[in-house]
Write a protein that holds these residues in place. Structure first.
Motif, PDB file in Angstrom:
ATOM      1  N   GLY A   1      12.654  -3.143  -0.358  1.00 33.65           N
ATOM      2  CA  GLY A   1      12.287  -3.388  -1.741  1.00 33.65           C
ATOM      3  C   GLY A   1      11.105  -2.542  -2.152  1.00 33.65           C
ATOM      4  O   GLY A   1      10.573  -1.765  -1.355  1.00 33.65           O
ATOM      5  N   ILE A   2      10.675  -2.722  -3.377  1.00 32.66           N
ATOM      6  CA  ILE A   2       9.545  -1.943  -3.872  1.00 32.66           C
ATOM      7  C   ILE A   2       8.235  -2.388  -3.219  1.00 32.66           C
ATOM      8  O   ILE A   2       7.268  -1.633  -3.143  1.00 32.66           O
ATOM      9  CB  ILE A   2       9.457  -2.053  -5.417  1.00 32.66           C
ATOM     10  CG1 ILE A   2       8.549  -0.952  -5.981  1.00 32.66           C
ATOM     11  CG2 ILE A   2       8.937  -3.424  -5.819  1.00 32.66           C
ATOM     12  CD1 ILE A   2       9.077   0.429  -5.744  1.00 32.66           C
ATOM     13  N   THR A   3       8.205  -3.634  -2.737  1.00 30.69           N
ATOM     14  CA  THR A   3       7.015  -4.152  -2.059  1.00 30.69           C
ATOM     15  C   THR A   3       7.066  -3.933  -0.553  1.00 30.69           C
ATOM     16  O   THR A   3       6.171  -4.357   0.166  1.00 30.69           O
ATOM     17  CB  THR A   3       6.853  -5.654  -2.340  1.00 30.69           C
ATOM     18  OG1 THR A   3       8.026  -6.352  -1.885  1.00 30.69           O
ATOM     19  CG2 THR A   3       6.663  -5.918  -3.816  1.00 30.69           C
TER      20      THR A   3
ATOM     21  N   THR B   1       0.814  -1.221   0.000  1.00 31.62           N
ATOM     22  CA  THR B   1       0.000   0.000   0.000  1.00 31.62           C
ATOM     23  C   THR B   1       0.845   1.267   0.000  1.00 31.62           C
ATOM     24  O   THR B   1       0.303   2.371   0.126  1.00 31.62           O
ATOM     25  CB  THR B   1      -0.917   0.015   1.234  1.00 31.62           C
ATOM     26  OG1 THR B   1      -0.117  -0.094   2.427  1.00 31.62           O
ATOM     27  CG2 THR B   1      -1.909  -1.135   1.186  1.00 31.62           C
ATOM     28  N   SER B   2       2.162   1.117  -0.155  1.00 37.56           N
ATOM     29  CA  SER B   2       3.043   2.285  -0.091  1.00 37.56           C
ATOM     30  C   SER B   2       2.911   3.132  -1.352  1.00 37.56           C
ATOM     31  O   SER B   2       2.579   2.624  -2.429  1.00 37.56           O
ATOM     32  CB  SER B   2       4.493   1.829   0.083  1.00 37.56           C
ATOM     33  OG  SER B   2       4.923   1.107  -1.065  1.00 37.56           O
ATOM     34  N   PRO B   3       3.185   4.432  -1.256  1.00 34.09           N
ATOM     35  CA  PRO B   3       3.180   5.292  -2.451  1.00 34.09           C
ATOM     36  C   PRO B   3       4.211   4.845  -3.487  1.00 34.09           C
ATOM     37  O   PRO B   3       3.979   5.000  -4.691  1.00 34.09           O
ATOM     38  CB  PRO B   3       3.517   6.681  -1.886  1.00 34.09           C
ATOM     39  CG  PRO B   3       3.137   6.616  -0.436  1.00 34.09           C
ATOM     40  CD  PRO B   3       3.404   5.204  -0.023  1.00 34.09           C
ATOM     41  N   GLU B   4       5.333   4.271  -3.022  1.00 31.28           N
ATOM     42  CA  GLU B   4       6.363   3.810  -3.953  1.00 31.28           C
ATOM     43  C   GLU B   4       5.848   2.682  -4.836  1.00 31.28           C
ATOM     44  O   GLU B   4       6.112   2.670  -6.045  1.00 31.28           O
ATOM     45  CB  GLU B   4       7.606   3.340  -3.172  1.00 31.28           C
ATOM     46  CG  GLU B   4       8.374   4.423  -2.460  1.00 31.28           C
ATOM     47  CD  GLU B   4       7.725   4.842  -1.145  1.00 31.28           C
ATOM     48  OE1 GLU B   4       8.158   5.851  -0.568  1.00 31.28           O
ATOM     49  OE2 GLU B   4       6.771   4.146  -0.707  1.00 31.28           O
ATOM     50  N   PHE B   5       5.085   1.771  -4.242  1.00 30.43           N
ATOM     51  CA  PHE B   5       4.566   0.672  -5.046  1.00 30.43           C
ATOM     52  C   PHE B   5       3.473   1.165  -5.998  1.00 30.43           C
ATOM     53  O   PHE B   5       3.354   0.670  -7.118  1.00 30.43           O
ATOM     54  CB  PHE B   5       4.007  -0.439  -4.155  1.00 30.43           C
ATOM     55  CG  PHE B   5       3.548  -1.644  -4.927  1.00 30.43           C
ATOM     56  CD1 PHE B   5       4.457  -2.578  -5.371  1.00 30.43           C
ATOM     57  CD2 PHE B   5       2.201  -1.819  -5.234  1.00 30.43           C
ATOM     58  CE1 PHE B   5       4.045  -3.687  -6.107  1.00 30.43           C
ATOM     59  CE2 PHE B   5       1.781  -2.921  -5.969  1.00 30.43           C
ATOM     60  CZ  PHE B   5       2.716  -3.855  -6.405  1.00 30.43           C
TER      61      PHE B   5
END
Length: 276
Positions: free
Chosen positions: A147-149, A73-77
């Motif tokens: 990581g991205i996740t 749920t991160s903005p990066e993902f």
């Protein structure tokens, strides 16, 4: 008696599997392991099916819960997902991801490349060989990185400690939604605020760890009615007993008659011998 069934199959196969057992589904809990975060919110619904059949499937799905990988749920993902969809639309115009985010496995593959790059750089920094797969693999194990996740945890066996979500169907809306999350590293189960599990059959509490009648029903066998096969055996046994008693009676009467005639004949012979 409550039974729990754990299945790991495609979502499209579940409906024909559980709908024929709708009447007994209220006494079951079906845990569906789904290796994707793109689970359908109404998997019981079929657009080309009748309302009656869809309603029956919806009733059966009340006993179904889905365990799937927790969606980042991160903005990066979110940004990563938009970039993947944009790149995919440019390279493959006929492929569409729709409005939702990309599958978490796409992010997992991305994290795998990051992990390999980290291990490779460390191996080269230690004057290692780029072709030494064992050395590179050893540096992937028992480590943590961003990581991205999200945070990626690799244990000493090279396995990732993943986070999972539990989805349950809201009986009012008929939609599956996340009601709890499990965090693998912390080994922590956390319910989603404002959400609760709707147990099938109108229950308000989860079933006991051990069913009342046991997992094989052995604890309730003395309470059950006489099984059909036992009744059949009892009838057959009684019939065979009657036949056996009848045969013994017939043979006993015939044997007594033969014995009596034999004894009568012997007595006559003895009397004749004495007269002589």
């Amino acid at each position: 008696m409550t039974r729990m069934i754990v299945i790991c199959i495609f979502i499209s196969v579940i409906t024909p599997l559980i709908v024929p057992s709708t009447e007994t589904m209220t006494r079951m809990i079906v845990m569906h392991i789904y290796f994707s975060t793109n689970a359908l919110d109404r998997p019981w619904h079929r657009a080309n099916d009748t309302d009656a059949r869809n309603e029956k499937a919806r009733k059966a799905y009340e006993a179904l819960m889905t365990i799937t990988i927790r969606k980042p749920t991160s903005p990066e993902f979110t940004q990563f997902s938009e970039e993947v969809k944009r790149t995919a639309s440019e390279l493959y115009p006929n492929v569409s991801y729709g409005d939702g985010q990309v599958n978490s496995f796409v992010g997992a593959f991305y994290d795998a490349v990051i992990l390999y790059g980290l291990a490779l750089n460390e191996t080269l920094a230690a004057n290692g060989n780029v072709s030494d797969g064992s050395a590179i693999t050893q540096r992937m194990w028992n480590r943590t990185f961003e990581g991205i996740t999200g945070m990626v945890y690799i244990d000493e066996n090279g396995d990732r400690d993943s986070d999972f979500s539990l989805l349950d169907m809201d009986p009012q809306t008929g939609k599956f939604e996340v009601v709890a999350n499990y965090y693998g590293v912390q080994q922590y189960y956390e319910p989603v605020p404002g959400k609760s599990i709707h147990w099938a059959g109108g229950r308000v509490n989860p079933p006991p760890d051990t069913p009342e009648c046991g997992f094989d029903g052995s604890r309730c066998r003395d309470k059950e009615y006489f099984p059909t096969y036992a009744i059949v055996l009892l009838v057959l046994g009684s019939a065979m007993l009657v036949v056996l008693v009848t045969l013994l009676s017939v043979y006993r009467a015939r044997f007594r008659d033969v014995l009596q005639r034999w004894c009568t004949g012997r007595s006559r012979d003895h009397m004749t011998f004495r007269l002589r």
